[in-house]
Design an enzyme around this catalytic site. Structure first.
Site, mmCIF file in Angstrom:
data_model
loop_
_atom_site.group_PDB
_atom_site.id
_atom_site.type_symbol
_atom_site.label_atom_id
_atom_site.label_comp_id
_atom_site.label_asym_id
_atom_site.label_seq_id
_atom_site.Cartn_x
_atom_site.Cartn_y
_atom_site.Cartn_z
ATOM 1 N N SER A 53 0.833 -1.205 0.000
ATOM 2 C CA SER A 53 0.000 0.000 0.000
ATOM 3 C C SER A 53 0.868 1.256 0.000
ATOM 4 O O SER A 53 2.042 1.219 0.381
ATOM 5 C CB SER A 53 -0.901 0.018 1.238
ATOM 6 O OG SER A 53 -1.709 -1.130 1.259
HETATM 7 N N1 SAH Z 1 -0.632 -4.394 3.800
HETATM 8 C C1 SAH Z 1 -0.006 -5.073 2.684
HETATM 9 C C2 SAH Z 1 -1.030 -5.098 1.562
HETATM 10 C C3 SAH Z 1 -0.718 -6.084 0.512
HETATM 11 S S1 SAH Z 1 -1.944 -6.093 -0.774
HETATM 12 C C4 SAH Z 1 1.220 -4.272 2.278
HETATM 13 O O1 SAH Z 1 1.164 -3.057 2.358
HETATM 14 O O2 SAH Z 1 2.224 -4.880 1.873
HETATM 15 C C5 SAH Z 1 -3.134 -7.185 -0.094
HETATM 16 C C6 SAH Z 1 -2.634 -8.567 0.190
HETATM 17 O O3 SAH Z 1 -3.736 -9.366 0.565
HETATM 18 C C7 SAH Z 1 -1.973 -9.252 -0.997
HETATM 19 O O4 SAH Z 1 -0.664 -9.593 -0.647
HETATM 20 C C8 SAH Z 1 -2.841 -10.481 -1.226
HETATM 21 O O5 SAH Z 1 -2.079 -11.603 -1.628
HETATM 22 C C9 SAH Z 1 -3.467 -10.680 0.136
HETATM 23 N N2 SAH Z 1 -4.723 -11.433 0.146
HETATM 24 C C10 SAH Z 1 -5.782 -11.329 -0.690
HETATM 25 N N3 SAH Z 1 -6.741 -12.214 -0.341
HETATM 26 C C11 SAH Z 1 -6.280 -12.891 0.740
HETATM 27 C C12 SAH Z 1 -6.815 -13.916 1.557
HETATM 28 N N4 SAH Z 1 -8.014 -14.476 1.337
HETATM 29 N N5 SAH Z 1 -6.073 -14.349 2.587
HETATM 30 C C13 SAH Z 1 -4.844 -13.836 2.849
HETATM 31 N N6 SAH Z 1 -4.281 -12.877 2.105
HETATM 32 C C14 SAH Z 1 -5.003 -12.381 1.062
#
Ligand code: SAH
Length: 281
Positions: free
Chosen positions: A116
Site C-alpha cells: 500500500s
Molecule cells: N498491507 C499489505 C497489503 C498487501 S496487498 C502491504 O502493504 O504490503 C493485499 C494482500 O492481501 C496481498 O498480498 C494479497 O495476496 C493478500 N490477500 C488477498 N486475499 C487474501 C486472503 N483471502 N487471505 C490472505 N491474504 C489475502
C-alpha cells in the site's frame, strides 16, 4: 552516511535543480493545466513529483525520514508514535528493488499484489494506534510485504503479539526476509512477530482475541470470523466493497456490540481466493 539535515521545510531550496523544480511546480505547471485537470489532484500530483525529486538527493534512512516528514506535512501522519515507528521501519526494505520505495503510491510486489501507499499505511496506523499499545495483540490480514506487521510488532513490543497472514506462500517467504533486514528482526526471533500462510477470511484463531485487526485487501463484506476474533474494546480497519470501496473503522464495544463508520473511499486489491488472485498474473 550522508549528513544532509532534514529539518528544513519542503520548500527550502537545497540545490538549483530542486529550487527550479519547485518554481516549476508551484507556478508554471499548474497554469499548463488550467481546467482539464482537477485542482486537488493537480496539487497532490505536484507534491508527489516534488517529493520524488527531493528524494533523489538523499539515500537510505534519510529518504525514509524525508518521506515521514512529507506525510506529517501532508497532514495524514499526526502522532509522534506513528512517525517514530515509520522512521524505524525503512520502507525500502519492503519494496522490490526496481520500484521507487518512498514515492507516495502503491507499488507492485508480485502475484497481483501491491504494498500500500505510504499515506495509507500512515492512515491505518493512526486509526489503530490506541489499540497498538505495548502488550496488545494485532492481526494483519493480507500482510503482503510485511511492512505493517513489522510496524504493529514495534508498537506492541516484545510483550505483545503481531501476526501477519497472507495466502501467497512466496509473499510470506519474501516478507520474512524483509522483516529480517529491518529493525523488527529481534521481535521475529523472539516470536512476538510471526508471518503465516493462511486464508485471511478465517483470521488466525490461535492468537485471538485481537485488540487490532487490520485487513489489507477489500472484502465484499466483513468476514464473521474476523469480527469474532476482535476483542471487546478492540478495533478493526477494513476496506469493504468491490469496485468502489470504503475504509471502514469497526469498533467492538465492551458489551460485544459493533459500531462502524466509513473513514474514506479507497482502492485495494480484493480479499479473495488464491486461484482468483493469480488468474491473469
Ligand atoms: N498491507 C499489505 C497489503 C498487501 S496487498 C502491504 O502493504 O504490503 C493485499 C494482500 O492481501 C496481498 O498480498 C494479497 O495476496 C493478500 N490477500 C488477498 N486475499 C487474501 C486472503 N483471502 N487471505 C490472505 N491474504 C489475502
Amino acid at each position: 552516511m550522508p549528513t544532509l539535515r532534514l529539518s528544513l521545510p519542503l520548500s527550502a531550496p537545497r540545490t538549483s535543480l530542486l529550487h527550479s523544480s519547485r518554481r516549476f511546480f508551484s507556478a508554471g505547471f499548474s497554469r499548463l493545466f488550467p481546467s482539464c485537470y482537477p485542482r486537488g489532484k493537480l496539487q497532490r500530483d505536484c507534491r508527489r513529483v516534488q517529493l520524488f525529486l527531493k528524494m533523489e538527493f538523499y539515500t537510505g534512512m534519510d529518504k525514509n525520514k524525508a518521506m515521514v516528514e512529507y506525510l506529517q506535512r501532508y497532514g495524514v501522519l499526526r502522532s509522534d508514535r506513528v512517525a517514530e515507528v515509520m522512521e524505524m521501519i525503512d520502507r525500502a526494505l519492503f519494496v522490490p528493488k526496481e520500484n521507487p520505495p518512498y514515492l507516495d503510491s502503491p507499488m507492485p510486489i508480485g502475484y497481483n499484489a501491491t504494498i500500500s501507499a505510504p499515506h495509507m499505511h500512515a492512515l491505518c496506523l493512526e486509526l489503530l494506534k490506541d489499540h497498538l499499545q505495548p502488550g496488545m495483540r494485532a492481526l494483519d490480514v493480507g500482510s503482503g510485504s510485511g511492512y505493517l506487521t513489522a510496524c504493529f510488532a514495534m508498537m506492541v513490543g516484545p510483550e505483545g503479539r503481531a501476526v501477519g497472514i497472507e495466502h501467497i506462500p512466496e509473499l510470506v517467504a519474501a516478507s520474512i526476509e524483509n522483516v529480517k533486514r529491518s529493525a523488527a528482526t529481534p521481535l521475529l526471533e523472539k516470536g512476538s512477530l510471526s508471518l503465516h500462510v493462511a486464508d485471511g477470511r478465517y483470521g488466525w484463531p490461535e492468537a485471538a482475541p485481537y485488540d487490532t485487526i487490520h485487513v489489507g485487501a477489500a472484502a465484499p463484506e466483513i468476514p464473521k470470523a474476523l469480527l469474532d476474533q476482535l476483542k471487546p474494546g478492540g478495533r478493526m480497519v477494513i476496506p469493504v466493497g468491490d469496485l468502489f470501496q470504503d475504509l471502514q473503522v469497526v469498533d467492538k464495544k465492551l458489551d460485544g456490540s459493533i459500531i462502524s463508520r466509513n473513514e474514506t473511499g479507497v482502492r485495494y486489491v480484493p480479499l479473495t481466493s488464491r486461484s482468483a488472485q493469480l488468474q491473469n498474473s
